[in-house]
Design a protein around this motif. Sequence first.
Motif, PDB file in Angstrom:
ATOM      1  N   TYR A 196       0.910  -1.073  -0.115  1.00  0.00           N
ATOM      2  CA  TYR A 196       0.116   0.059   0.003  1.00  0.00           C
ATOM      3  C   TYR A 196       0.951   1.131  -0.106  1.00  0.00           C
ATOM      4  N   LEU A 197       1.820   0.957   0.727  1.00  0.00           N
ATOM      5  CA  LEU A 197       2.948   2.553   0.906  1.00  0.00           C
ATOM      6  C   LEU A 197       3.654   2.368  -0.469  1.00  0.00           C
ATOM      7  N   LEU A 251     -20.403  -6.183 -10.334  1.00  0.00           N
ATOM      8  CA  LEU A 251     -20.299  -5.502  -9.307  1.00  0.00           C
ATOM      9  C   LEU A 251     -18.988  -5.828  -8.540  1.00  0.00           C
ATOM     10  N   SER A 252     -18.396  -4.325  -8.246  1.00  0.00           N
ATOM     11  CA  SER A 252     -17.217  -4.461  -7.274  1.00  0.00           C
ATOM     12  C   SER A 252     -17.433  -3.520  -6.079  1.00  0.00           C
ATOM     13  N   VAL A 253     -17.144  -4.256  -4.893  1.00  0.00           N
ATOM     14  CA  VAL A 253     -17.449  -3.424  -3.496  1.00  0.00           C
ATOM     15  C   VAL A 253     -16.090  -3.432  -2.803  1.00  0.00           C
ATOM     16  N   GLY A 254     -15.810  -2.172  -2.403  1.00  0.00           N
ATOM     17  CA  GLY A 254     -14.803  -1.753  -1.659  1.00  0.00           C
ATOM     18  C   GLY A 254     -14.246  -0.533  -1.421  1.00  0.00           C
ATOM     19  N   ARG A 255     -13.163  -0.382  -0.888  1.00  0.00           N
ATOM     20  CA  ARG A 255     -12.784   1.315  -0.683  1.00  0.00           C
ATOM     21  C   ARG A 255     -11.956   1.558  -2.240  1.00  0.00           C
ATOM     22  N   VAL A 256     -12.345   2.822  -2.583  1.00  0.00           N
ATOM     23  CA  VAL A 256     -12.100   3.293  -3.983  1.00  0.00           C
ATOM     24  C   VAL A 256     -10.687   4.089  -3.863  1.00  0.00           C
ATOM     25  N   ALA A 257      -9.706   3.223  -4.092  1.00  0.00           N
ATOM     26  CA  ALA A 257      -8.443   3.831  -3.674  1.00  0.00           C
ATOM     27  C   ALA A 257      -7.387   3.086  -4.745  1.00  0.00           C
ATOM     28  N   VAL A 258      -6.212   3.659  -4.649  1.00  0.00           N
ATOM     29  CA  VAL A 258      -5.405   3.275  -5.699  1.00  0.00           C
ATOM     30  C   VAL A 258      -4.846   1.691  -5.508  1.00  0.00           C
ATOM     31  N   GLU A 259      -4.871   1.230  -4.002  1.00  0.00           N
ATOM     32  CA  GLU A 259      -4.186   0.132  -3.711  1.00  0.00           C
ATOM     33  C   GLU A 259      -5.070  -1.116  -3.962  1.00  0.00           C
ATOM     34  N   THR A 261      -3.728  -6.950  -3.567  1.00  0.00           N
ATOM     35  CA  THR A 261      -2.945  -6.877  -2.367  1.00  0.00           C
ATOM     36  C   THR A 261      -3.822  -7.269  -1.244  1.00  0.00           C
ATOM     37  N   ASP A 262      -5.011  -7.534  -1.303  1.00  0.00           N
ATOM     38  CA  ASP A 262      -5.825  -7.883  -0.043  1.00  0.00           C
ATOM     39  C   ASP A 262      -5.299  -9.177   0.584  1.00  0.00           C
TER      40      ASP A 262
END
Length: 353
Positions: A111-112, A189-197, A258-259
């Motif tokens: 993530y970093l 469908l996709s569910v989750g945080r909308v972030a680059v990672e 990365t999950d």
Amino acid sequence: MMRILIATDAWTPQVNGVVRSLQNTAREAQALGAEIEFLTPSDFRTVPMPTYPEIRLALATRSMVARRMDEIGADFVHIATEGPVGMLARRVCLSRGQIFTTSYHTRFPEYLAARAPVPQALSYAWMRRFHNAGAGIMVSTGTLETELRGRGFHNILRWSRGVDAELFRPRPADELDAFVASLPRPIFLSVGRVAVEKNISAFLKLDLPGSKVIVGDGPARAELQAQHPDAHFLGMKEGEALARIYAAADVFVFPSLTDTFGIVLLEALASGLPVAAFPVTGPMDVIGEAPLDTPVGVLDPDLRRAALAALDIDRGAARSYALRYSWRACTEQFLGNIRMAQGRVQHINVAAS
């Protein structure tokens, strides 16, 4: 009744797999003879995390954390995250000679690296130092366990995840989300945080028939929504509203690389949705263990091919497979790990005396 303190930087109002795991574990623990208390950013003043204001970082000192830990008076400490709260709780435990366990929920080095030019080797060295100081590291999958052992992490314990199969279930037409159900099919469908990672862009770039729906919020939403006006961004949804959306879709697409697990995978399967994902940690462990004659998803480096192939998978098989996972079993595993860690340290102390 055993009292357990969980120190975590991930907490409400955040909506993510870590928070849901901790909340469900605490709820189930009551019936299993344990009481779980939390040490979270809500106990202190906070500031928004740079580039990610939805996440609040605690402004605390070691003495402030120690005082709060004393007030709670738990029998055991589990540190769930590596943020300010987790780091300070770790320092307090080490200074007192108090045993503790940790859990590895997030691929922090990856993530970093996605956000800043920080070498993963440096991040992993810090993570090893953080986690190896405890009596055990809880991880959610066998693939992650093997990977971390290869990176020098020790005393790894398994802690899987569960799903609320009563909430997330196939539903009749009158219980589906009306907007999603009205979209052109098939509905991906996709569910989750909308972030680059989370690699949402990999899903949005796919050339797929029908409709794409994204549930969740995050720092990348505005940019991605502008880039993909044909996709339907519904924002953050929880509970019944989220369950109705799952049940209205046709395939769940999980683009993350990365999950460490992906609770949303279980929620989708319990709702009768087959999964399309990359063959990486998380999907490989969750749906990769399904019987070959009754697959519940498709893992493929070509995510488009996986999404299209998943349309042919039986929804009933997806539902049946998800019923193997429960929050009660997850919590029993968590409590068993704590007892094992306590016993391991007691054995070492006896041997040394």
